[in-house]
Motif scaffolding. Structure first.
Motif, PDB file in Angstrom:
ATOM      1  N   LEU A   1      10.231  -7.493   4.012  1.00  0.00           N
ATOM      2  CA  LEU A   1       9.536  -6.276   3.322  1.00  0.00           C
ATOM      3  C   LEU A   1      10.362  -5.296   2.775  1.00  0.00           C
ATOM      4  O   LEU A   1       9.749  -4.390   2.025  1.00  0.00           O
ATOM      5  CB  LEU A   1       8.361  -6.090   4.300  1.00  0.00           C
ATOM      6  N   ALA A   2      11.122  -4.809   3.662  1.00  0.00           N
ATOM      7  CA  ALA A   2      12.207  -3.712   3.211  1.00  0.00           C
ATOM      8  C   ALA A   2      12.724  -3.876   1.732  1.00  0.00           C
ATOM      9  O   ALA A   2      12.896  -2.660   1.060  1.00  0.00           O
ATOM     10  CB  ALA A   2      13.303  -3.643   4.181  1.00  0.00           C
ATOM     11  N   LEU A   3      12.792  -4.975   1.192  1.00  0.00           N
ATOM     12  CA  LEU A   3      13.195  -5.376  -0.374  1.00  0.00           C
ATOM     13  C   LEU A   3      12.187  -5.445  -1.157  1.00  0.00           C
ATOM     14  O   LEU A   3      12.235  -5.471  -2.442  1.00  0.00           O
ATOM     15  CB  LEU A   3      14.146  -6.391  -0.232  1.00  0.00           C
ATOM     16  N   ALA A   4      10.845  -5.328  -0.599  1.00  0.00           N
ATOM     17  CA  ALA A   4       9.788  -5.704  -1.629  1.00  0.00           C
ATOM     18  C   ALA A   4       9.079  -4.324  -2.023  1.00  0.00           C
ATOM     19  O   ALA A   4       9.264  -3.424  -1.443  1.00  0.00           O
ATOM     20  CB  ALA A   4       8.768  -6.364  -0.784  1.00  0.00           C
ATOM     21  N   PRO A   5       8.517  -4.540  -3.168  1.00  0.00           N
ATOM     22  CA  PRO A   5       7.888  -3.002  -3.801  1.00  0.00           C
ATOM     23  C   PRO A   5       6.770  -2.932  -2.835  1.00  0.00           C
ATOM     24  O   PRO A   5       6.170  -3.369  -1.903  1.00  0.00           O
ATOM     25  CB  PRO A   5       7.423  -3.829  -5.014  1.00  0.00           C
ATOM     26  N   GLU A   6       6.227  -1.458  -3.235  1.00  0.00           N
ATOM     27  CA  GLU A   6       5.244  -0.808  -2.517  1.00  0.00           C
ATOM     28  C   GLU A   6       3.798  -1.224  -3.041  1.00  0.00           C
ATOM     29  O   GLU A   6       2.914  -0.940  -2.406  1.00  0.00           O
ATOM     30  CB  GLU A   6       5.334   0.637  -2.351  1.00  0.00           C
ATOM     31  N   THR A   7       3.969  -1.749  -4.146  1.00  0.00           N
ATOM     32  CA  THR A   7       2.580  -1.907  -4.674  1.00  0.00           C
ATOM     33  C   THR A   7       2.668  -3.525  -5.326  1.00  0.00           C
ATOM     34  O   THR A   7       3.577  -4.297  -5.374  1.00  0.00           O
ATOM     35  CB  THR A   7       2.242  -1.044  -6.132  1.00  0.00           C
ATOM     36  N   GLY A   8       1.284  -4.007  -6.046  1.00  0.00           N
ATOM     37  CA  GLY A   8       1.145  -5.358  -6.192  1.00  0.00           C
ATOM     38  C   GLY A   8       0.831  -6.207  -5.169  1.00  0.00           C
ATOM     39  O   GLY A   8       0.465  -5.781  -4.346  1.00  0.00           O
ATOM     40  N   LEU A   9       1.071  -7.542  -5.408  1.00  0.00           N
ATOM     41  CA  LEU A   9       0.874  -8.347  -4.166  1.00  0.00           C
ATOM     42  C   LEU A   9       2.301  -9.186  -3.648  1.00  0.00           C
ATOM     43  O   LEU A   9       2.988  -9.563  -4.329  1.00  0.00           O
ATOM     44  CB  LEU A   9      -0.121  -9.646  -4.821  1.00  0.00           C
TER      45      LEU A   9
END
Lengths: 224, 224
Positions: free
Chosen positions: A94-102
């Motif tokens: 999650l640390a590499l994942a965007p803050e928006t979208g799915l």
């Protein structure tokens, strides 16, 4: 769904002990290439814009890079290290994942997830915030209590698969909670934080490869 | 176990609709011969003295006899007709079974039961009167209640297989009860009559062939 707004975190934490081999199960050969490559390919085929994050124990990174080279595996993905438990591994992803979208979270050793299942999960998450795939139980079931057991109505139970897909904002906040041993999957983390998950239909072929019998079945299903 | 005191009732009631083919599932080809022949062979190999009773819908008897001729199938077995429900089919099988010894009841479309599972079930029934094989649940499980669902502790649940084996006296008397819709298997019939069943370990390969994916798996497992 808005193309390009989807992320998948593929978690592969296996060390290979349950398969009775020294090789971690995500690296086991399935029709000529490691299981994990099949899994990545399914999501890439589903949406070529999808951001793919792979979580793998740190001491397996070099082997993975060598395998990618050997198999000329060119699908773009980010690699990060696994943590102490599955919860910590997902947190690293999650640390590499965007803050928006799915954001979807998927088992690295489920290479037979169908495009239809992926579609249903992302669509369900877009509509309801959180969506997970399930299949019915096809055998009779008993509940064991000490040395007694009682039959239960199997039609009331479902088996849980992945990908489990969430609104990015929800799953980031849910994973800010302290770790609990009661977290059996991502849906339970989200529920602890106070949100509901919606169920959708998985696919029977979407097995988790953990025992030798599963590898035999996966091979047969891929050949079909 | 006392050799020659064992009976197996093999119940095959399939009409083939769920497999999406016109041929009843027990007659589907598995490595060159009908599934039902594989199932009969497993019990015959386990104990050549075992009394084998096959319950099959009446309108399939001629097809079965033709298949036996075609495949030079010579294992001795008694054939009787299926009834309106599985309960009535088993009752028809019991009418041909001895009043003493141990009686097992097995699904005709479970050809991959292991000799070890059969051994454990008959030994367990000899010691405790009733014994059924189970396997653990390997996926996460949820209990669905209306539009809600809650995670449950999968380690408390087991999946039920066959053969379910009983003291002859017990199972004959249990099947003299009137039919109830709550009878999901032979164990529930015995429990309704007031006796307890003991659980033993089944084998993961002992799948019930009901969907095309199961036939693919069975083929892969037999080839192994």
């Amino acid at each position: 769904m808005e193309i390009g707004k989807e992320t998948i975190i593929i978690v592969a934490g296996g060390t290979g002990t349950r398969m009775g081999k020294n090789i971690p199960k995500q690296f086991l050969d399935l029709q000529g290439k490691p299981i994990l490559m099949h899994t990545i390919e399914v999501f890439h085929r589903f949406d070529r814009q999808m951001q793919i994050i792979v979580v793998l124990p740190h001491d397996q990174h070099k082997t993975w890079e060598a395998l990618c080279k050997k198999h000329h595996f060119s699908i773009n993905h980010q690699l990060t290290s696994g943590g102490e438990t599955r919860f910590h591994s997902v947190k690293n992803g999650l640390a590499l994942a965007p803050e928006t979208g799915l954001i979807g979270i998927h088992d690295g050793v489920r290479p037979l997830v169908s495009a239809e299942t992926i579609e249903r999960c992302y669509t369900g998450a877009e509509q309801h915030g959180a969506c997970i795939p399930v299949i019915p139980v096809t055998e009779s079931v008993r509940l064991v209590e000490g040395d007694q057991s009682v039959p239960v109505d199997r039609s009331k139970y479902v088996l849980i698969q992945t990908p489990q897909v969430f609104k990015a904002e929800w799953i980031h906040q849910a994973y800010n909670q302290p770790f609990s041993g009661a977290f059996t999957d991502d849906a339970t983390v989200l529920e602890k934080w106070g949100q509901k998950v919606v169920l959708t239909e998985g696919n029977f072929e979407n097995i988790k490869i953990t025992r030798p019998i599963d590898l035999t079945l996966a091979e047969a299903l891929l050949k079909r």
